[in-house]
Design an enzyme around this catalytic site. Structure first.
Site, PDB file in Angstrom:
ATOM      1  N   SER A  29      -1.954   5.807   5.622  1.00  0.00           N
ATOM      2  CA  SER A  29      -2.351   4.561   6.089  1.00  0.00           C
ATOM      3  C   SER A  29      -1.015   3.837   5.900  1.00  0.00           C
ATOM      4  O   SER A  29      -1.138   2.454   6.529  1.00  0.00           O
ATOM      5  CB  SER A  29      -3.728   4.236   5.689  1.00  0.00           C
ATOM      6  OG  SER A  29      -3.816   4.130   4.387  1.00  0.00           O
ATOM      7  N   CYS A  30      -0.254   3.756   4.938  1.00  0.00           N
ATOM      8  CA  CYS A  30       0.839   3.009   4.521  1.00  0.00           C
ATOM      9  C   CYS A  30       1.617   3.096   5.774  1.00  0.00           C
ATOM     10  O   CYS A  30       1.818   3.931   6.373  1.00  0.00           O
ATOM     11  CB  CYS A  30       1.539   3.386   3.429  1.00  0.00           C
ATOM     12  SG  CYS A  30       0.641   3.021   1.944  1.00  0.00           S
ATOM     13  N   VAL A  31       2.661   1.859   5.613  1.00  0.00           N
ATOM     14  CA  VAL A  31       3.705   1.703   7.046  1.00  0.00           C
ATOM     15  C   VAL A  31       4.866   1.842   6.134  1.00  0.00           C
ATOM     16  O   VAL A  31       5.145   0.769   5.363  1.00  0.00           O
ATOM     17  CB  VAL A  31       3.324   0.711   7.949  1.00  0.00           C
ATOM     18  CG1 VAL A  31       4.400   0.826   8.759  1.00  0.00           C
ATOM     19  CG2 VAL A  31       2.074   0.779   8.697  1.00  0.00           C
ATOM     20  N   GLY A  96       0.821   4.367   9.301  1.00  0.00           N
ATOM     21  CA  GLY A  96      -0.533   3.519   9.564  1.00  0.00           C
ATOM     22  C   GLY A  96      -1.285   4.603  10.412  1.00  0.00           C
ATOM     23  O   GLY A  96      -1.968   4.261  11.286  1.00  0.00           O
TER      24      GLY A  96
ATOM     25  N   GLU B 160      -3.236   7.780  -0.892  1.00  0.00           N
ATOM     26  CA  GLU B 160      -2.863   6.530  -0.528  1.00  0.00           C
ATOM     27  C   GLU B 160      -4.038   6.129   0.465  1.00  0.00           C
ATOM     28  O   GLU B 160      -4.661   5.022   0.343  1.00  0.00           O
ATOM     29  CB  GLU B 160      -1.693   6.575   0.115  1.00  0.00           C
ATOM     30  CG  GLU B 160      -1.310   5.244   0.780  1.00  0.00           C
ATOM     31  CD  GLU B 160       0.026   5.854   1.991  1.00  0.00           C
ATOM     32  OE1 GLU B 160       1.010   6.349   1.326  1.00  0.00           O
ATOM     33  OE2 GLU B 160      -0.205   5.955   3.208  1.00  0.00           O
TER      34      GLU B 160
END
Lengths: 165, 215
Positions: A29-31, A96, B160
């Site tokens: 989900s990190c970008v 994302g 994450e």
């Protein structure tokens, strides 16, 4: 010149010049946001975790990279200090995604798309165009940013995707 | 109470560890029974290794390689409290488990079939249900896990996601690590529960009684 690969961990920001290659491994989900000035070949990569920095408690000094609202202006400043021109900067964004589908999913739990939206808003405010994007879906991605060319390779192991944006 | 207090204060740490160990033992014993019935063969499980661990430690417990493919089954509880739960198995354990549950060639993780994934979700569901049930029995809380969802992907992308899904960065996680033995295979699974410190305090209050930390 042989290339040197540097990993940008979760919540980190790194900038550099060729022959450096910056990579963000296993974005969920990190970008990962790569910003580049092709004229002077200076670029940077931020591995962003969340859209907004917390107001309370205040942030510690080593968390500039975690939150989009702080990370992107910080990255742009660093690039300008290193000879990049604001007007030439371009951005590519990767990640994302939403790794799990739950039946009762609320908008709150889709942090990936909130990250992407926040980053797009900030880039628009800074007038930095997004020239490449590989976001959303339900799988993880690794991005490899080559500072020689500004190209970003996106890799998904399970989707067997490997492409250049 | 802050997570770090549990870790730094020796007495709190021991009380917490005892409590978690007991929860882990019960959850694992029940899961072993359930798995034996499904597999129709003897299943043994190790005494679980239970701990409250900082997030950096959690990454190390699974793999030092951030893009290693793993099987992850996740859910969240509703009812008496909201807690995220994640079960992770590496490639060897996933394939060992599948080879016990079905015949035929077992593909590598990147090529699992939909049926394989459904089988894995069911096993994960059983283990998660028993872990939650142990928590409920012990604490009087009424946590109900939702049907779980599976992701087979890079380990860091999964961790994450679990850490950030509510938009708040969590600092600690409850880890229950267990080995599952059948006659022919050895499977290692790790269940992570993500309480916030209110939930952890609540759990400790239920176990030791209100005011337990002031004795």
């Amino acid at each position: 010149m042989s290339e040197e690969i540097v990993s940008v961990g979760i919540g980190e920001i790194k900038i550099g010049r060729p022959p450096l290659v910056l990579q963000a491994v296993a974005l969920g989900s990190c970008v990962g946001i790569a910003i580049y000035d092709s004229a002077v070949k200076v670029g940077g990569l931020a591995h962003i975790m969340l859209p907004n920095s917390p107001k309370n408690p205040p942030m510690d000094s080593n968390s500039q990279g975690k939150f989009a609202d702080i990370a992107i202006p910080f990255l742009v400043e660093e690039l300008v200090k290193n000879g990049a021109s604001r007007s030439r900067l371009i951005a590519k964004i990767v990640g994302g995604s939403k790794m799990f589908e739950f039946n009762n999913s609320t908008a709150v739990s889709d942090i990936g798309s909130r990250n992407v939206q926040a980053i797009k808003n900030i880039l628009q405010e800074l007038s930095i165009p997004i020239v490449g994007e590989e976001t959303g879906g339900n799988y993880g991605r690794t991005m490899v940013f080559d500072l020689k060319t500004g190209s970003v390779e996106v890799i998904s192991l399970t989707q067997k995707i490997r492409k250049i944006i | 109470m802050d997570f770090n207090q549990y870790i730094e204060d020796e007495r709190l740490n021991i009380m917490l560890r005892d409590a978690l160990q007991e929860l882990g033992n019960i959850g694992v014993a029940h899961s072993a029974t359930a798995l034996s019935q499904i597999l129709n063969r003897k299943v043994d499980m190790s005494v679980p290794r239970v701990a409250l661990v900082p997030i950096e430690e959690m990454y190390k417990r699974i793999s030092e390689v951030p893009d290693e493919l793993v099987t992850a089954i996740a859910t969240e509880t509703v009812g008496g409290g909201k807690m995220d739960i994640l079960m992770v198995m590496d490639e060897d354990s996933t394939r060992a488990l599948l080879s016990v549950l079905r015949s035929g060639e077992i593909p590598d993780l990147a090529n699992l079939t939909e049926l394989d994934k459904e089988i894995l979700v069911e096993v994960g569901n059983i283990i998660i249900l028993h872990c939650v049930s142990a928590v409920n029995t012990f604490t009087g809380l009424k946590l109900y896990p939702l049907p779980p969802s599976i992701a087979v992907d890079m380990v860091n992308a999964i961790l994450e996601h679990m850490l950030l899904k509510d938009g708040v960065y969590k600092t600690h996680v409850l880890s229950v690590e267990v080995d599952i033995f059948t006659e022919s295979s050895n499977i290692k699974g790790i269940v992570f529960m993500f309480p916030d410190h209110r939930e952890l305090d609540n759990l400790m209050n239920q176990l030791y009684g209100e005011g337990w930390d002031e004795i």
